[in-house]
Design a protein around this motif. Structure first.
Motif, PDB file in Angstrom:
ATOM      1  N   GLU A   1      -5.283   8.275  -2.344  1.00 56.70           N
ATOM      2  CA  GLU A   1      -3.844   8.466  -2.210  1.00 56.70           C
ATOM      3  C   GLU A   1      -3.080   7.423  -3.019  1.00 56.70           C
ATOM      4  OE1 GLU A   1      -1.089   9.876   1.445  1.00 56.70           O
ATOM      5  OE2 GLU A   1      -2.231   8.032   1.817  1.00 56.70           O
ATOM      6  N   LEU A   2      -3.570   6.205  -3.000  1.00 54.86           N
ATOM      7  CA  LEU A   2      -2.956   5.131  -3.772  1.00 54.86           C
ATOM      8  C   LEU A   2      -3.008   5.434  -5.264  1.00 54.86           C
ATOM      9  CD1 LEU A   2      -1.771   2.293  -4.082  1.00 54.86           C
ATOM     10  CD2 LEU A   2      -4.075   1.362  -3.808  1.00 54.86           C
TER      11      LEU A   2
ATOM     12  N   HIS B   1       0.869  -1.179   0.000  1.00 57.98           N
ATOM     13  CA  HIS B   1       0.000   0.000   0.000  1.00 57.98           C
ATOM     14  C   HIS B   1       0.905   1.228   0.000  1.00 57.98           C
ATOM     15  CE1 HIS B   1      -3.743   2.252   0.552  1.00 57.98           C
ATOM     16  NE2 HIS B   1      -4.392   1.107   0.452  1.00 57.98           N
ATOM     17  N   VAL B   2       0.308   2.418  -0.069  1.00 56.06           N
ATOM     18  CA  VAL B   2       1.097   3.650   0.029  1.00 56.06           C
ATOM     19  C   VAL B   2       0.682   4.485   1.230  1.00 56.06           C
ATOM     20  CG1 VAL B   2       1.311   3.669  -2.488  1.00 56.06           C
ATOM     21  CG2 VAL B   2      -0.420   5.109  -1.397  1.00 56.06           C
ATOM     22  N   SER B   3      -0.528   4.266   1.741  1.00 55.32           N
ATOM     23  CA  SER B   3      -1.020   5.040   2.880  1.00 55.32           C
ATOM     24  C   SER B   3      -0.247   4.666   4.139  1.00 55.32           C
ATOM     25  CB  SER B   3      -2.512   4.765   3.095  1.00 55.32           C
ATOM     26  OG  SER B   3      -2.938   5.207   4.366  1.00 55.32           O
TER      27      SER B   3
ATOM     28  N   GLU C   1      -9.135   0.569   5.636  1.00 59.12           N
ATOM     29  CA  GLU C   1      -8.806   1.370   4.458  1.00 59.12           C
ATOM     30  C   GLU C   1      -9.988   2.278   4.110  1.00 59.12           C
ATOM     31  OE1 GLU C   1      -6.897   0.229   0.204  1.00 59.12           O
ATOM     32  OE2 GLU C   1      -9.030  -0.302   0.444  1.00 59.12           O
TER      33      GLU C   1
ATOM     34  N   ASP D   1      -7.593   6.815   1.559  1.00 60.50           N
ATOM     35  CA  ASP D   1      -6.427   5.948   1.344  1.00 60.50           C
ATOM     36  C   ASP D   1      -6.364   5.477  -0.108  1.00 60.50           C
ATOM     37  OD1 ASP D   1      -5.644   6.049   4.058  1.00 60.50           O
ATOM     38  OD2 ASP D   1      -7.030   4.420   4.558  1.00 60.50           O
TER      39      ASP D   1
ATOM     40  N   VAL E   1      -5.807  -4.010  -1.832  1.00 68.51           N
ATOM     41  CA  VAL E   1      -6.915  -3.083  -1.588  1.00 68.51           C
ATOM     42  C   VAL E   1      -7.922  -3.745  -0.654  1.00 68.51           C
ATOM     43  CG1 VAL E   1      -6.682  -1.827  -3.762  1.00 68.51           C
ATOM     44  CG2 VAL E   1      -8.142  -3.861  -3.668  1.00 68.51           C
TER      45      VAL E   1
ATOM     46  N   VAL F   1      -8.003   0.622  -9.466  1.00 69.95           N
ATOM     47  CA  VAL F   1      -6.545   0.579  -9.517  1.00 69.95           C
ATOM     48  C   VAL F   1      -6.067  -0.074 -10.810  1.00 69.95           C
ATOM     49  CG1 VAL F   1      -4.457  -0.310  -8.397  1.00 69.95           C
ATOM     50  CG2 VAL F   1      -6.336   0.566  -7.004  1.00 69.95           C
TER      51      VAL F   1
ATOM     52  N   LEU G   1       0.168  -4.559  -4.735  1.00 62.79           N
ATOM     53  CA  LEU G   1      -0.657  -3.717  -3.874  1.00 62.79           C
ATOM     54  C   LEU G   1      -1.895  -4.480  -3.409  1.00 62.79           C
ATOM     55  CD1 LEU G   1      -0.503  -0.481  -6.029  1.00 62.79           C
ATOM     56  CD2 LEU G   1       0.707  -0.862  -3.877  1.00 62.79           C
TER      57      LEU G   1
ATOM     58  N   CYS H   1      -0.651   8.250  -6.221  1.00 62.92           N
ATOM     59  CA  CYS H   1       0.745   7.824  -6.253  1.00 62.92           C
ATOM     60  C   CYS H   1       1.057   7.038  -7.522  1.00 62.92           C
ATOM     61  CB  CYS H   1       1.074   6.984  -5.020  1.00 62.92           C
ATOM     62  SG  CYS H   1       1.223   7.941  -3.497  1.00 62.92           S
TER      63      CYS H   1
END
Length: 440
Positions: A314-315, A262-264, A307, A311, A302, A359, A300, A318
């Motif tokens: 934001e993903l 993830h990126v969060s 979440e 979030d 989800v 995504v 990744l 990114c």
């Protein structure tokens, strides 16, 4: 000659275990056959990492059990992560199986088959402590020009969603000299692309007082394998030393598979990952500064508990900004025994699917745009053979495409043999694949 049919499920790391089992069985007089109907022994090496893998394994076991039902003389043996994880529960649920074997006893299969109980016996040691070595026989199941080199087993990371440490045990690194010996043997067998694999490649050697760059230097010195590929690196442990080595050594493919998950930062904390968004930003910057042409792949998740829509946004932001080359996505699912299974709030399955679709849609556009930069350029391509789509095309991969998980290059002009590394001028780029002809 005794005959066996081997089904290997799950990841490349599991496939290496299967190749080792097959090697030891062949030395004991067994011969592998493609058709289950022609085999005396039906052997399944299972994955038990996530629920879909468990379901796939059970389905495959029941499918093979039908052959045994038609011919009661056949024996059905199940091994691998599913056995290591569920052990005795399987005996009650799958009476069709003659023997369940844990990971630590896979190399004892020739011996165990000689005294096969035929009543659903279980041979299981916990925790898992086994470690492969180069002296073990191995029968490659990949094409002869590429192979996997499994450099560790187990894992010391304790991600809240992951069952690998409880299944495979703590980290165990193979000695560098032993890995070099196996790499030399693989080179002699014709391997031109060697992919280093582990649950966490960057953890290599932390239990032996060494590290991944030192191993790579040894492999570079003791072999001439043209392509060395690095798969599954932990984001917080990618060092400048490693990147500098990649930049200086063209035989190390400019390709890194680094599962971000993830990126969060808040989601990553709940996952017990040792980094946040700022760390990922810095990592990508460091990689592209040191190895500008490096292809980046990540995985990744989800729908992790807690979440939020913020979030997910934001993903997506990114991914749009980072322009990664390859991205795998999967919806989170609770795993029995994992810490994450107790986390709240849960994301509904329908919402997980929507987030997955968003995504994937964004990344498809990014991937197509990234591939456009190859159009008009000449790139080295490892030829796999005839295309799976049509016999009129050859198929291969660049150094920027890993086997079995990324796209490919369709070769529409020129001739080459499987295992050749040829120069291809790229004429077209699609969402995941490239098209071009061999340069004269």
């Amino acid at each position: 000659m005794k005959t066996l049919h081997l089904t290997s499920l799950g990841c490349a790391k599991n496939l290496v275990d299967s190749e080792m089992m097959l090697g030891s069985l062949e030395l004991s007089g067994w011969q592998a056959v493609e058709e289950p109907a022609a085999a005396e022994l039906l052997l399944v090496n299972t994955c038990g990492f996530i629920r879909p893998a468990v379901e796939e394994a059970v389905d495959e076991i029941l499918r093979l059990a039908e052959y045994k039902q038609a011919d009661p003389a056949k024996k059905l043996v199940v091994t691998g992560c599913l056995v290591q994880r569920y052990g005795k529960d399987l005996q009650a649920e799958l009476p069709e199986v003659d023997l369940f074997v844990g990971i630590d006893d896979q190399q004892r299969l020739p011996e165990l088959l000689n005294v096969l109980p035929g009543n659903g016996g279980l041979v299981l040691r916990q925790p898992c402590r086994s470690l492969l070595n180069s002296a073990m026989p191995r029968r490659l199941s990949t094409p002869p020009f590429r192979s996997w080199l499994k450099i560790t087993d187990g894992c010391n990371n304790r991600c809240t969603y992951c069952m690998i440490p409880s299944i495979r045990g703590d980290l165990r690194s193979r000695p560098a000299a032993d890995l070099a010996a196996e790499a030399r043997a693989l080179e002699q067998a014709g391997v031109k692309e060697l992919s280093l694999i582990a649950q966490d490649l960057t953890a290599y050697g932390s239990d032996l007082g060494t590290d991944l760059p030192a191993l790579l230097r040894l492999l570079l010195a003791e072999t001439s394998i043209p392509w060395l590929r690095l798969l599954y690196l932990y984001p917080a442990s990618v060092t400048d030393e490693l990147l500098e080595l990649m930049a200086a050594q063209p035989r190390i493919a400019p390709y890194l598979d680094i599962p971000f998950q993830h990126v969060s930062s808040s989601v990553l904390r709940r996952m017990n990952r040792r980094y946040g968004l700022e760390d990922l930003e810095q990592l990508i910057s460091r990689i592209r500064s040191a190895v500008p042409d490096c292809a980046l792949r990540t995985t990744l998740m989800v729908g992790f508990p807690g979440e939020t829509e913020a979030d997910v946004k934001e993903l997506l932001d990114c991914l749009q900004r980072w322009q990664l080359d390859h991205v795998g996505v999967f919806p989170y699912e609770d795993e029995d025994g994992s810490a994450a299974a107790d986390l709240l709030p849960k994301v509904p399955d329908e919402e997980k699917q929507k987030r997955f679709d968003r995504v994937m849609e964004l990344q498809a556009a990014v991937s197509q745009e990234r591939l456009q930069r190859y159009v008009g350029k000449e790139v080295d391509v490892l030829v796999e053979g005839l295309s799976q789509e049509t016999d009129l095309l050859l198929e291969g991969r660049t150094r920027f495409q890993a086997p079995e998980i990324d796209g490919c290059v369709y070769i529409n002009e020129g001739t080459a043999s499987p295992g050749d590394i040829v120069n291809v001028r790229i004429a077209e780029a699609h969402i995941y694949d490239l098209v071009g002809g061999i340069s004269s």
